[in-house]
Enzyme design. Structure first.
Site, PDB file in Angstrom:
ATOM      1  N   GLU A 141      -1.617   5.542  -5.450  1.00 15.65           N
ATOM      2  CA  GLU A 141      -1.683   6.472  -6.576  1.00 15.65           C
ATOM      3  C   GLU A 141      -0.311   6.549  -7.265  1.00 15.65           C
ATOM      4  OE1 GLU A 141      -2.666  10.422  -5.330  1.00 15.65           O
ATOM      5  OE2 GLU A 141      -2.872  11.174  -7.361  1.00 15.65           O
ATOM      6  N   THR A 149      -1.236   9.508  -2.804  1.00 15.09           N
ATOM      7  CA  THR A 149      -1.199   8.324  -1.935  1.00 15.09           C
ATOM      8  C   THR A 149      -0.195   7.310  -2.495  1.00 15.09           C
ATOM      9  OG1 THR A 149      -2.803   6.826  -2.976  1.00 15.09           O
ATOM     10  CG2 THR A 149      -3.711   8.649  -1.651  1.00 15.09           C
ATOM     11  N   ASP A 208      -7.036   4.640 -10.036  1.00 12.15           N
ATOM     12  CA  ASP A 208      -6.120   4.663 -11.180  1.00 12.15           C
ATOM     13  C   ASP A 208      -6.494   3.558 -12.165  1.00 12.15           C
ATOM     14  OD1 ASP A 208      -5.394   2.842  -9.143  1.00 12.15           O
ATOM     15  OD2 ASP A 208      -3.390   2.604  -9.973  1.00 12.15           O
ATOM     16  N   GLU A 221      -9.319   0.600   8.391  1.00 13.94           N
ATOM     17  CA  GLU A 221      -8.460  -0.266   7.564  1.00 13.94           C
ATOM     18  C   GLU A 221      -8.492  -1.668   8.179  1.00 13.94           C
ATOM     19  OE1 GLU A 221      -6.591  -1.886   5.133  1.00 13.94           O
ATOM     20  OE2 GLU A 221      -6.330   0.164   4.447  1.00 13.94           O
ATOM     21  N   ASP A 245     -13.728  -3.902   9.161  1.00 11.30           N
ATOM     22  CA  ASP A 245     -14.377  -3.720   7.863  1.00 11.30           C
ATOM     23  C   ASP A 245     -15.219  -2.444   7.868  1.00 11.30           C
ATOM     24  OD1 ASP A 245     -16.004  -3.894   5.579  1.00 11.30           O
ATOM     25  OD2 ASP A 245     -16.141  -6.073   5.697  1.00 11.30           O
ATOM     26  N   ASP A 282      -9.307  -1.188  -3.581  1.00  6.25           N
ATOM     27  CA  ASP A 282      -8.846  -2.365  -4.344  1.00  6.25           C
ATOM     28  C   ASP A 282      -9.627  -2.452  -5.651  1.00  6.25           C
ATOM     29  OD1 ASP A 282      -6.947  -3.553  -2.422  1.00  6.25           O
ATOM     30  OD2 ASP A 282      -8.714  -3.708  -1.158  1.00  6.25           O
TER      31      ASP A 282
HETATM   32  C1  SAM Z   1      -5.331  -0.429  -2.880  1.00 13.37           C
HETATM   33  S1  SAM Z   1      -5.229  -0.059  -1.180  1.00 13.37           S
HETATM   34  C2  SAM Z   1      -5.152   1.737  -1.146  1.00 13.37           C
HETATM   35  C3  SAM Z   1      -4.575   2.271   0.141  1.00 13.37           C
HETATM   36  C4  SAM Z   1      -4.489   3.803   0.211  1.00 13.37           C
HETATM   37  N1  SAM Z   1      -5.801   4.411   0.217  1.00 13.37           N
HETATM   38  C5  SAM Z   1      -3.652   4.361  -0.893  1.00 13.37           C
HETATM   39  O1  SAM Z   1      -4.212   4.999  -1.791  1.00 13.37           O
HETATM   40  O2  SAM Z   1      -2.425   4.167  -0.867  1.00 13.37           O
HETATM   41  C6  SAM Z   1      -6.881  -0.352  -0.615  1.00 13.37           C
HETATM   42  C7  SAM Z   1      -6.953  -0.542   0.891  1.00 13.37           C
HETATM   43  O3  SAM Z   1      -8.314  -0.633   1.287  1.00 13.37           O
HETATM   44  C8  SAM Z   1      -8.403  -1.571   2.349  1.00 13.37           C
HETATM   45  N2  SAM Z   1      -9.794  -2.037   2.387  1.00 13.37           N
HETATM   46  C9  SAM Z   1     -10.474  -2.638   1.386  1.00 13.37           C
HETATM   47  N3  SAM Z   1     -11.733  -2.903   1.763  1.00 13.37           N
HETATM   48  C10 SAM Z   1     -11.853  -2.439   3.029  1.00 13.37           C
HETATM   49  C11 SAM Z   1     -12.912  -2.440   3.975  1.00 13.37           C
HETATM   50  N4  SAM Z   1     -14.114  -2.956   3.665  1.00 13.37           N
HETATM   51  N5  SAM Z   1     -12.706  -1.889   5.185  1.00 13.37           N
HETATM   52  C12 SAM Z   1     -11.489  -1.370   5.498  1.00 13.37           C
HETATM   53  N6  SAM Z   1     -10.437  -1.351   4.649  1.00 13.37           N
HETATM   54  C13 SAM Z   1     -10.619  -1.872   3.430  1.00 13.37           C
HETATM   55  C14 SAM Z   1      -7.382  -2.633   1.991  1.00 13.37           C
HETATM   56  O4  SAM Z   1      -6.947  -3.369   3.111  1.00 13.37           O
HETATM   57  C15 SAM Z   1      -6.263  -1.791   1.368  1.00 13.37           C
HETATM   58  O5  SAM Z   1      -5.285  -1.452   2.336  1.00 13.37           O
END
Ligand code: SAM
Length: 228
Positions: free
Chosen positions: A210, A207, A176, A91, A118, A140
């Site tokens: 979700e 999650t 979603d 994360e 990343d 995202d």
């Molecule tokens: C919309 S959130 C979903 C979080 C969790 N999986 C949930 O369902 O509640 C997407 C997460 O992916 C992380 N993220 C996006 N691209 C990433 C990357 N390349 N490496 C690590 N984390 C990443 C973002 O920081 C964010 O916290």
């Protein structure tokens, strides 16, 4: 081993996350200070040093990579229910990192490691065939068309992730956002090294994102593919 994929050709990869500010609470900072040395890993952009998963976890066990674990509740719940496998969460969001460290401490989990950075850089450090499963839950959505190139689940990245799975290993994505679900399905079905895992109901805790999607009336799509 070096393998070239379309995603590896992009250096640096396009960022798939929003830069977000976030302060760590004292609970998070304390947990990170206490557990970071043994359970944490910092991912540096461009670092390609091979990551020895058996050394990282201190044992030989199947490893699940969870990309973008958010606040880490799902990672912690799955790891607690599945002590025979190891969970590597990655994360970029600092409060989420702190929260997962706190959960690991509170639940006494020994099969979780927390990577800060990343995921698209981290995966280059993981040997091809080394993972039992990869979870990408509610990445995202980048809903605007001009941002679709930032979506994590797209063909080049799917190839990169698939290579890290053992034959028979699972790539499990969920979203979603209906148009992202359609694009994900196309990317997964179009990868020549993946086949559908079957449509049994996936065992996955709900999650945080979700829950938000469901409350907003959006349908949930789970897509599960295995490496051939
Ligand atoms: C919309 S959130 C979903 C979080 C969790 N999986 C949930 O369902 O509640 C997407 C997460 O992916 C992380 N993220 C996006 N691209 C990433 C990357 N390349 N490496 C690590 N984390 C990443 C973002 O920081 C964010 O916290």
């Amino acid at each position: 081993m070096t393998e070239t994929t379309p995603a590896e050709a992009q250096t640096p990869p396009i960022r798939t996350f929003h830069p977000r500010r976030g302060r760590m609470s004292a609970r998070h900072a304390d947990a990170r200070a206490a557990l970071g040395p043994a359970f944490g890993l910092t991912v540096h952009d461009g670092d390609r040093t091979p990551l020895d998963l058996a050394v990282l976890f201190g044992r030989h066990a199947p490893v699940v990579l969870e990309i973008g674990f958010g606040m880490g509740e799902t990672t912690a719940a799955m790891a607690a229910a599945d002590p025979g496998r190891d969970y590597l969460g990655v994360e970029v969001h600092t409060p989420g990192i702190g929260n997962l460290f706190a959960l690991v401490g509170e639940l006494g989990l020994t099969n979780v490691r927390v990577a800060h950075g990343d995921a698209l850089h981290l995966v280059h450090r993981i040997a091809p065939g080394a993972l039992d499963a990869i979870h990408v839950f509610f990445p995202d959505p980048w809903p605007k068309a001009r941002h679709h190139k930032r979506r994590l689940v797209r063909p080049g990245n799917v190839a990169l992730l698939r290579e890290r799975l053992r034959p028979g290993g699972l790539l499990h994505c969920a979203t979603d956002w209906p148009d992202y679900a359609a694009a994900m399905a196309q990317a997964l079905a179009g990868d020549p090294g993946l086949r559908p895992a079957g449509d049994e109901r996936p065992a996955r805790p709900e999650t945080k994102f979700e829950r938000r999607g469901t409350l907003a009336g959006r349908p949930i799509t789970d897509l599960r593919y295995v490496r051939s």
